[in-house]
Write a protein that holds these residues in place. Structure first.
Motif, mmCIF file in Angstrom:
data_model
loop_
_atom_site.group_PDB
_atom_site.id
_atom_site.type_symbol
_atom_site.label_atom_id
_atom_site.label_comp_id
_atom_site.label_asym_id
_atom_site.label_seq_id
_atom_site.Cartn_x
_atom_site.Cartn_y
_atom_site.Cartn_z
ATOM 1 N N ALA A 10 0.829 -1.207 0.000
ATOM 2 C CA ALA A 10 0.000 0.000 0.000
ATOM 3 C C ALA A 10 0.855 1.245 0.000
ATOM 4 O O ALA A 10 0.590 2.206 -0.717
ATOM 5 C CB ALA A 10 -0.919 -0.005 1.219
ATOM 6 N N LEU A 11 1.918 1.224 0.778
ATOM 7 C CA LEU A 11 2.782 2.392 0.848
ATOM 8 C C LEU A 11 3.638 2.516 -0.390
ATOM 9 O O LEU A 11 3.868 3.609 -0.884
ATOM 10 C CB LEU A 11 3.660 2.313 2.099
ATOM 11 N N LEU A 17 8.190 4.752 -0.100
ATOM 12 C CA LEU A 17 8.933 5.477 0.925
ATOM 13 C C LEU A 17 9.729 4.547 1.822
ATOM 14 O O LEU A 17 9.851 4.753 3.016
ATOM 15 C CB LEU A 17 7.963 6.307 1.765
ATOM 16 N N ASP A 18 10.298 3.489 1.214
ATOM 17 C CA ASP A 18 11.028 2.499 2.002
ATOM 18 C C ASP A 18 12.166 3.124 2.806
ATOM 19 O O ASP A 18 12.381 2.781 3.967
ATOM 20 C CB ASP A 18 11.589 1.402 1.095
ATOM 21 N N ASP A 19 12.904 4.027 2.181
ATOM 22 C CA ASP A 19 14.056 4.615 2.855
ATOM 23 C C ASP A 19 13.641 5.443 4.065
ATOM 24 O O ASP A 19 14.390 5.558 5.031
ATOM 25 C CB ASP A 19 14.850 5.512 1.883
ATOM 26 N N LEU A 20 12.427 6.003 4.013
ATOM 27 C CA LEU A 20 11.970 6.862 5.095
ATOM 28 C C LEU A 20 11.551 6.052 6.323
ATOM 29 O O LEU A 20 11.639 6.525 7.447
ATOM 30 C CB LEU A 20 10.789 7.710 4.611
ATOM 31 N N ASN A 117 2.246 15.803 0.796
ATOM 32 C CA ASN A 117 2.002 15.316 -0.558
ATOM 33 C C ASN A 117 3.084 14.300 -0.903
ATOM 34 O O ASN A 117 4.273 14.610 -0.854
ATOM 35 C CB ASN A 117 2.025 16.474 -1.565
ATOM 36 N N LEU A 118 2.663 13.091 -1.212
ATOM 37 C CA LEU A 118 3.590 12.020 -1.576
ATOM 38 C C LEU A 118 3.332 11.646 -3.028
ATOM 39 O O LEU A 118 2.288 11.089 -3.360
ATOM 40 C CB LEU A 118 3.377 10.807 -0.669
ATOM 41 N N ASN A 119 4.310 11.980 -3.886
ATOM 42 C CA ASN A 119 4.142 11.722 -5.326
ATOM 43 C C ASN A 119 2.818 12.274 -5.834
ATOM 44 O O ASN A 119 2.041 11.591 -6.499
ATOM 45 C CB ASN A 119 4.241 10.223 -5.618
#
Length: 384
Positions: A10-11, A17-20, A117-119
C-alpha cells in the motif's frame, strides 16, 4: 494520525517510501501515515509499542480502529469535511485527546496531525505521544490543571459560606459584647471601671483584627476572580477532561465509551468548571470500580427538549449506599473511606451556578449513573 513505513504494498504504491521508514522507526513516539480515505499506510515501531498492534495487521485498515467512541464512528466524516472545505479542526492543530489500544484500553495522548504530498497524492501524518506516564504530562496539562485547581477553590465558596459566616460571626459577636460592656461601665465611671473599659476596647480591637484576617484569607482564596460562561463544544470539554482523568493509567482495564449526542454538542458553560465536574465524576467512577470484576464506564448525553442537555457518567461499580446517596452532594459526605466529601459538593456548586442540576441513581450497568444538566446552545456551529 502518524508517519510512513516501508515494505507494505500500500505504501509502495503511494510513493515507495522504504528509505523513510528506517528513519521513522528511530522516533520513540508513535507515527502513523494515512491516505485521504483514512487507510493506514504506515505504522511505526513506536506505534506498535504504544497500541499493541503489528504494522502488518493494520496496513490498509481504517485508522479509526485506534480511536474510542465517538471518534471511531465520526473520523471518516471529519476527514471528508476537511477535504471538502479545508476547514482545520484537528489537522495542523495539536490537541490532547484519547486513543484505544489493541486490548481495548483507553489512554490519553497528545496528537499532532500534518498534511503531506507524496508523489502528488495527499496523505496525513500523525505524531502521537502517550501521556499516561510521561514526565511531560505535567507540562502538557499544567495550564489546565492550574485552572482546575482555581475552579476548585472558587466552587468551594458555596460549600464554605456557612463556615466563613460562622468564623466572622464569632469576632463580630465579641466586638458587640465588649462595646456594650464598655458602654455600661461608662454609666458610672471610676478608676476600676475605666480600666475595664480600656480592656474591653483592647479586646474589640483584637477581634476586629481577627475579622479582617478572616476576610483577607477569603480574598486570597479567590484572588484570581470569577470565570465567565461561553458557548463551547461539549465533545471537546469531555475529551480534554477524560484525558486529564485518565492520566494515571487507572482505566487500562476499563471498557470505556463516549456516546454524545451529535445533534446537540454546544452548551453555555465555563469549560474549565465543567471539566472539573467531569474529572471528579470520572475519577470517582474509576475508584468505585477498583474491586469490580466487570469494569465499564460510559459518558453519554441527550437533549431534554427543554433547552437543557443532560450529561451522564455511568459505571459498573457496586453502587451507592442508600444512606450516603440521600446526602451525596452535601459537604463532608463521602463515598470513600478516606474521602473528605468535598468533590461532589463542589460539582453541585458548579452545576447550580450553571442553572443546572446534578443527581445520582442506580445504573443499568450495575453501579451508579451521575447526571447533570447544562443549558443547550443549539444553532452555533464550529465543532472545534
Amino acid at each position: 494520525m502518524n508517519l510512513t513505513s516501508s515494505g507494505p504494498a500500500a505504501l509502495k504504491s503511494f510513493g515507495g517510501l522504504d528509505d523513510l521508514h528506517a528513519l521513522i522507526d528511530t522516533v520513540p513516539d508513535a507515527m502513523i501515515v494515512i491516505d485521504t480515505t483514512g487507510q493506514i499506510l504506515s505504522f511505526s515501531n513506536g506505534a506498535e509499542r504504544m497500541f499493541g498492534y503489528a504494522e502488518t495487521e493494520l496496513i490498509g485498515e481504517n485508522v479509526s480502529v485506534l480511536m474510542p467512541s465517538p471518534d471511531r464512528e465520526r473520523h471518516d466524516s471529519y476527514l471528508e469535511h476537511y477535504i471538502e472545505t479545508s476547514e482545520r479542526r484537528i489537522i495542523g492543530i495539536g490537541r490532547v485527546t484519547t486513543a484505544r489500544a489493541r486490548d481495548g484500553a483507553t489512554f490519553p495522548i497528545d496528537l499532532s496531525v500534518g498534511e503531506v504530498n507524496l508523489n502528488e497524492r495527499k496523505a496525513f501524518v500523525g505524531f502521537i505521544r502517550d501521556l499516561t506516564d510521561s514526565k511531560e504530562t505535567e507540562q502538557q496539562l499544567h495550564s489546565l490543571q492550574a485552572d482546575l485547581a482555581h475552579v476548585s477553590r472558587i466552587s468551594s465558596m458555596g460549600m464554605m459560606a456557612t463556615s466563613i459566616a460562622h468564623e466572622l460571626n464569632q469576632p463580630l459577636t465579641a466586638i458587640t459584647n465588649y462595646t456594650e460592656a464598655a458602654r455600661d461601665l461608662l454609666d458610672e465611671p471610676n478608676e476600676e471601671s475605666i480600666a475595664h473599659v480600656r480592656e474591653a476596647l483592647n479586646e474589640c480591637a483584637a477581634e476586629a483584627i481577627r475579622a479582617g484576617q478572616i476576610v483577607q484569607r477569603l480574598r486570597s482564596f479567590i484572588s484570581r476572580g470569577e470565570t465567565t460562561r461561553e458557548i463551547v463544544s461539549l465533545a471537546r470539554v469531555v475529551k480534554e477532561a477524560t484525558a486529564l482523568a485518565l492520566i494515571n493509567g487507572d482505566a487500562r482495564d476499563v471498557d470505556f465509551e463516549v456516546m454524545l449526542d451529535d445533534a446537540d454538542d454546544r452548551v453555555l458553560a465555563d469549560p474549565v468548571q465543567i471539566q472539573q465536574v467531569l474529572v471528579n465524576l470520572i475519577r470517582n467512577a474509576l475508584e468505585a470500580m477498583d474491586e469490580s470484576t466487570v469494569k465499564k464506564l460510559v459518558i453519554s448525553s441527550h437533549n431534554n427538549d427543554d433547552n437543557m442537555l443532560t450529561v451522564t457518567i455511568s459505571d459498573s461499580g457496586p453502587g451507592l449506599d442508600q444512606h450516603v446517596a440521600e446526602h451525596l452532594f452535601h459537604p463532608f459526605i463521602s463515598t470513600k473511606a478516606s474521602g473528605m466529601g468535598l468533590g461532589l459538593s463542589i460539582c453541585n456548586t458548579i452545576i447550580n451556578a450553571h442553572n443546572g442540576k446534578i443527581w445520582a441513581e442506580p445504573s443499568p450497568l450495575g453501579g451508579t449513573d451521575f447526571h447533570f444538566t447544562l443549558i443547550s446552545a443549539k444553532g452555533d456551529t464550529n465543532n472545534g
